[in-house]
Design an enzyme around this catalytic site. Structure first.
Site, PDB file in Angstrom:
ATOM      1  N   HIS A  37       0.840  -1.202   0.000  1.00 60.09           N
ATOM      2  CA  HIS A  37       0.000   0.000   0.000  1.00 60.09           C
ATOM      3  C   HIS A  37       0.877   1.255   0.000  1.00 60.09           C
ATOM      4  CE1 HIS A  37      -2.737  -2.897   2.189  1.00 60.09           C
ATOM      5  NE2 HIS A  37      -3.541  -2.454   1.259  1.00 60.09           N
ATOM      6  N   GLY A 147      -2.562  -2.192  -7.346  1.00 63.81           N
ATOM      7  CA  GLY A 147      -1.458  -3.153  -7.361  1.00 63.81           C
ATOM      8  C   GLY A 147      -1.687  -4.249  -8.393  1.00 63.81           C
TER       9      GLY A 147
END
Ligand code: PAF
Length: 282
Positions: A37, A147
């Protein structure tokens, strides 16, 4: 850093920034931050004047019997990390302010959501698309960052953005890994020490397939057989959910590795369901 909790507040803040001529980057998250993150946020920070991060465990993407209630949460630590990384606004709504009791509108990309994780999680990507579109409507980002570990999610969001002419650029970031190769995931905390010790073998199996392709093997059944064989030996605590080779954009299953091929998998390790993927032809 502002912490905004309602759709109205984030929308008016982002409108104000845009009226002032600022560009906006968005990183949608479900919290419990790890280095993956943080990489998304650091990268997004370089892309626009203002950085918005949403922190919302989206109930709509969890099916019955999945880990919605158990999903790890630590909002104070998350807020401190976001602040340190230069986030301008952290959007932390509750499910009640995001979904009316009679919420009835869904966005789906069924052709890309049928296989891979969608086979075991039939409502998951409909929930992801719906919340991501809502976040786009609330923040009007110039760019949004996701991601590549969740490759299917990224492919679906790209397709949704293209098909609906959404004025947002979608950027994918490489998977961040532990030193032993395990892909970082908030769900890694569900593993026992024994499961955690074996978990890097998920990646080792995928690396074996890529090495076989490098040496000339193109037949998908042989590649998957070799990976499953390796997992049976080195990953006895793992229960493969799927192991597939697909086209990286269309997510159509492939019989043979051509110019572009992605091997993707989900493996259950006790309570954790771990996903990973590798481009076989990179
Ligand atoms: O990848 C995630 O964490 C979630 O699926 C997302 C994109 C934040 C939507 O809830």
């Amino acid at each position: 850093m502002q912490i905004l909790k309602t759709p109205q507040d984030i929308q008016s803040q982002c409108r104000k920034w845009r009226d002032d001529g600022a560009s906006v980057a968005l990183v949608p998250t479900m919290g419990y931050y790890h280095a993956g993150h943080m990489d998304l946020m650091r990268h997004a920070r370089t892309l626009a004047d203002k950085l918005v991060v949403s922190l919302f465990v989206n109930p709509a993407q969890f099916g019955p019997g999945e880990d919605l209630a158990a999903y790890p949460r630590d909002s104070e630590r998350d807020a401190a990390i976001a602040r340190d990384l230069g986030v301008d606004a952290l959007f932390t709504p509750t499910p009640e302010v995001m979904y009316a009791p009679d919420h009835a509108t869904w966005v789906a990309v069924p052709d890309l959501a049928r296989g891979l994780c969608g086979a075991a999680r039939p409502v998951h990507f409909r929930g992801v698309c719906t919340v991501v579109l809502k976040l786009f409507m609330l923040t009007s980002p110039d760019v949004a960052v996701f991601g590549r570990k969740d490759w299917q999610q990224l492919a679906i969001i790209r397709r949704m953005a293209r098909d609906l002419n959404l004025p947002v650029r979608i950027e994918g970031r490489p998977t961040v890994r532990e030193e032993d190769g395990l892909a970082l995931s908030s769900r890694n905390v569900y593993m026992t020490p024994e499961e955690r010790a074996q978990a890097p073998e998920i990646r080792n199996g995928l690396l074996l397939a890529r090495e076989m392709v490098r040496r000339g093997e193109r037949r998908v059944p042989l590649l998957t057989q070799a990976v499953l064989h390796r997992w049976a030996e080195h990953l006895p605590l793992g229960r493969p959910d799927y192991l597939s080779v697909v086209h990286p954009e269309s997510l159509e299953p492939l019989d043979a590795v051509g110019d572009a091929a992605l091997m993707a998998c989900a493996v259950r390790m006790g309570k954790a369901r771990l996903i990973d993927n590798i481009l076989l032809t990179a």
